[in-house]
Design an enzyme around this catalytic site. Structure first.
Site, PDB file in Angstrom:
ATOM      1  CD  GLU A   1      13.508  65.643  27.684  1.00  0.00           C
ATOM      2  OE1 GLU A   1      12.637  65.311  26.851  1.00  0.00           O
ATOM      3  OE2 GLU A   1      14.615  65.050  27.767  1.00  0.00           O
TER       4      GLU A   1
ATOM      5  CB  SER B   1      29.258  64.204  27.828  1.00  0.00           C
ATOM      6  OG  SER B   1      29.302  65.201  28.832  1.00  0.00           O
TER       7      SER B   1
ATOM      8  CE  LYS C   1      22.051  65.380  26.932  1.00  0.00           C
ATOM      9  NZ  LYS C   1      21.272  64.492  27.820  1.00  0.00           N
TER      10      LYS C   1
HETATM   11  C1  PLP Z   1      27.349  67.888  27.641  1.00  0.00           C
HETATM   12  C2  PLP Z   1      26.372  67.152  28.486  1.00  0.00           C
HETATM   13  N1  PLP Z   1      26.797  66.126  29.230  1.00  0.00           N
HETATM   14  C3  PLP Z   1      25.957  65.429  30.011  1.00  0.00           C
HETATM   15  C4  PLP Z   1      24.623  65.765  30.124  1.00  0.00           C
HETATM   16  C5  PLP Z   1      23.767  64.977  31.060  1.00  0.00           C
HETATM   17  O1  PLP Z   1      22.876  64.090  30.431  1.00  0.00           O
HETATM   18  P1  PLP Z   1      23.125  62.523  30.438  1.00  0.00           P
HETATM   19  O2  PLP Z   1      23.328  62.122  31.862  1.00  0.00           O
HETATM   20  O3  PLP Z   1      21.869  61.970  29.869  1.00  0.00           O
HETATM   21  O4  PLP Z   1      24.295  62.225  29.610  1.00  0.00           O
HETATM   22  C6  PLP Z   1      24.125  66.824  29.357  1.00  0.00           C
HETATM   23  C7  PLP Z   1      22.694  67.195  29.434  1.00  0.00           C
HETATM   24  O5  PLP Z   1      22.249  68.211  29.034  1.00  0.00           O
HETATM   25  C8  PLP Z   1      25.034  67.540  28.525  1.00  0.00           C
HETATM   26  O6  PLP Z   1      24.606  68.566  27.786  1.00  0.00           O
END
Ligand code: PLP
Lengths: 274, 409
Positions: free
Chosen positions: B121, B388, B99
């Site tokens: 948000e 992620s 993020k």
């Molecule tokens: C670690 C992590 N991965 C994925 C996501 C999902 O968001 P996005 O699909 O925008 O990557 C989030 C959202 O809070 C997250 O914290």
């Protein structure tokens, strides 16, 4: 054929301003909607704005949001809103009715089908908050086909260039959003509104209604000096919230709404009579 | 002589109206249109500006800690016994998830625009923390909207945001999760549009957000491409990422879109199973519509009302998805699949025990699918999974599900 044009022609000839109450269809129950609409007309409403309940009403403040939530709990949809409109039309063929809502319910039913159903129910205009001029072309074509007015919002942040674009596509009236904010907000600046309306009038001869943040007769009267119409929403929805029909009737919501709109009607009339 | 230039399809979206095919656009109230136009014109001026890009790169290097490693999960891959799995370690970024790549970029835009107040948000709280972090660093006032339901399940992140000086505003409307937090942020933006920059946390919202968030997150895929070539001598056979709004997925996928041999899998939250209706998988089971400023696949009923979603992970609990993903689905470039709560939890535990990496529950959805995919592959094939985020924020949730009382609440 929309009733809005002829109504505003008549009001102009008589130097009168329109009072436009806003309610959420089916709030808190579909049983209230039609009697409430008739009572608003009796109290002096010239046009009624009928809110179509939506799960994510992004431009509404807390009061109207709760109205949408109550209506959805009772299962009110775009189609059932239109059947309420049909019921209203059984005994009132003259008061213009404007649907106010959000794009997704229209997208789901299909623009052509929505325009047809609105025409059949006796709707005169549509305001779709999240269909700005950039996104409204397809919907607008369907509305034109059915001779329903597409009513655009203009806001304090709308540039002169955009006002030109908007007024070129608009019909019925222009809805000026009186403040930067959501419905029911408390920071209305009537002098600023007056100045903006002057700018808008340089671009169009369409009538201009003002809404967002008008809660009482005094504010309505002040704005009636420069606007062709005033919209009252949250104050009315609040009255409904205070009478959820728990005693088996909606008498106090209906009488409260009647006296609110009567007092606004009087304020507006006084302001334009001298 | 005319030269036959093959236009790159993927570089042509969005068009000047912010459209990805029929998706995207600017479906917002009139009051926001001028703010979007201002943002769009600033971003168009800056996106190829060397000074801006250098500033962004320096922050990513020295503040975020990029490049993030590409790590071969050797023991896990051995146990599966098929294709090799490589993890793109976004969990090692400052603040613990992908993020921050985006909030660094948007905070720079806010700085160029002279805005002193930012709003965001958040679902899982990772975007809220990343926003509060950049706001602290730039001395900006920060307000984060968060559903009441999510405040409960992400208590640690709520306190992190407060420590960083942000105000966390509980959202009690609707389903009290990410969708409602976004409604509330949009309402705040409409009210304070003159002094406020809205830092959207994923590739959703009105144009230009899906484009600029994608551009900021694409650093993930650009690095992964080079790292893959260096480590394995070739491009990966497949990419896997979880999809909430879709920012970590598009960030990994985008730089590979023209490489036709690289297969791509976006993993949505299957919740209790897509067939039960209790899930957050709009690409698997939704219908196109309009929400939060763009046209995309949505979970909605026959009347166009947005439905409640369910996922064990707050960050995937959203009824919509970025418009570029909707387009990539329709043209068939990316496969969208799902992993259930149970599958994600099992993968969470497995990767934690086998690799010593505690992943976020969002990420665990991607890991669950990668495991299935690897099992069907041979050892000279390899997959890159976007790791992620790290799972520290989810420890309390996992303990509760496993019936373990940690004596804190
Ligand atoms: C670690 C992590 N991965 C994925 C996501 C999902 O968001 P996005 O699909 O925008 O990557 C989030 C959202 O809070 C997250 O914290």
């Amino acid at each position: 054929m929309s009733r809005l044009g002829p109504l505003f022609d008549q009001l102009r000839a008589e130097n009168r301003r329109a009072v436009i109450p806003y309610l959420v269809a089916g709030d808190p129950d579909e049983a209230l909607t039609v009697p409430l609409m008739h009572s608003l007309v009796e109290a002096g409403a010239d046009i009624i704005e009928v809110g179509v309940p939506f799960s994510d009403p992004m431009s509404e403040g807390p009061t109207i949001q709760k109205g949408h939530e109550r209506a959805l709990e009772g299962g009110t949809s775009l189609l059932s809103t239109l059947s309420l409109v049909k019921q209203f039309r059984e005994t009132n063929a003259y008061t213009p009715l404007v649907l106010m809502g959000y794009a997704n319910p229209l997208e789901r039913k299909g623009y052509a089908a929505v325009a047809d159903a609105c025409a059949e129910a006796g709707i005169d205009g549509l305001i779709t908050v999240d269909l700005p001029p950039e996104e409204v072309t397809a919907m607008n074509a369907e509305l034109r086909r059915q001779k329903i007015d597409n009513i655009f919002l203009i806001s304090p942040t709308t540039s002169d260039a955009r006002i030109t674009t908007i007024t070129a596509q608009a019909s019925g009236f222009i809805y000026y959003v009186a403040l930067k904010g959501v419905t029911g907000a408390g920071h209305l600046d009537t002098d600023a509104v007056e100045a903006h309306l002057e700018t808008i009038r340089q671009h169009t001869s369409l009538p201009v209604a003002v809404g967002f943040g008008i809660k009482d007769a005094d504010t309505a009267a002040t704005l009636a000096r420069c606007a062709d119409a005033v919209v009252v929403g949250s104050a009315l929805v609040e009255l409904v919230a205070n009478d959820l029909g728990t005693d088996g009737s909606y008498d106090s919501a209906i009488s409260g709404a009647h006296s609110l709109i009567s007092s606004i009607r009087n304020g507006v009339n006084l302001a334009t009579s001298n | 002589m005319t030269i036959d230039i093959k236009p790159d399809l993927y570089a042509q979206v969005p068009d000047e109206h912010g459209r990805f095919g029929i998706y995207g656009g600017k479906f917002v109230a009139e009051t926001l249109m001028s703010a979007l136009a201002e943002l769009e014109s600033l971003y168009n001026d800056l996106k190829d500006d060397p000074a801006f890009l250098r500033e962004f790169d320096l922050d990513l290097t020295h503040y975020v800690g990029r490049p993030s490693p590409l790590y071969e999960a050797a023991r896990w891959s051995d146990k599966i016994g098929g294709g090799r799995i490589y993890l793109k370690r976004e969990d090692l970024n400052h603040t613990g998830a992908h993020k921050v790549n985006n909030t660094i970029g948007q905070a720079l835009l806010a700085k160029y625009m002279g805005k002193k107040r930012v709003i965001a948000e958040t679902g899982a709280g990772q975007h809220g923390v990343a926003s509060a972090t950049v706001a602290a660093r730039l001395g900006l006032e920060c307000h984060v909207f968060m559903g009441e339901e999510d405040i409960k399940r992400q208590a640690l992140n709520v306190y992190r945001m407060k420590l960083l000086g942000a105000e966390v505003i509980p959202v009690t409307s609707g389903s009290k999760t990410l969708k409602d937090a976004m409604n509330e942020a949009l309402r705040d933006w409409v009210t304070n549009v003159d002094n406020t920059f809205y830092i959207i946390g994923t590739v959703a919202g009105p144009h230009p957000y899906p484009m600029l968030v994608r551009d900021f997150q694409s650093v993930i895929g650009r690095e992964a491409r080079v790292q893959s070539l260096n480590m394995t001598g070739k491009l990966p056979d497949a990419l896997v990422a979880c999809v909430g709004g879709g920012s970590n997925a598009i960030g990994l996928f985008h730089p590979f879109l023209s490489d036709n041999k690289v297969a791509m899998y976006g993993v949505e939250a299957g919740g209790k199973g897509v067939e039960t209706g209790e899930h957050a998988a709009p690409l698997s089971a939704g219908i196109p519509g309009v929400l939060h400023g763009n046209r995309t696949y949505l979970m909605q009923d026959e009347n166009g009302q947005i439905m409640h979603t369910h996922s064990v992970s707050a960050g995937l609990d959203y009824p919509g998805v970025g418009p570029e993903h909707a387009w990539l689905k329709d043209i068939g470039r990316v496969n969208y699949v799902d992993a259930t709560d149970a599958e994600a939890l099992a993968a969470f535990h497995r990767v934690t025990r086998v690799e010593g990496i505690i992943p976020a529950l969002e990420t665990a959805h991607a890991l669950a699918y990668a495991e299935k995919l690897a099992a069907e592959m041979v050892p000279d094939q390899h997959i890159i999974v976007n790791l992620s985020g790290r799972g520290d924020k989810d420890i309390l949730t996992v303990a509760e599900i496993d019936g373990i009382d940690l004596g804190i609440s």
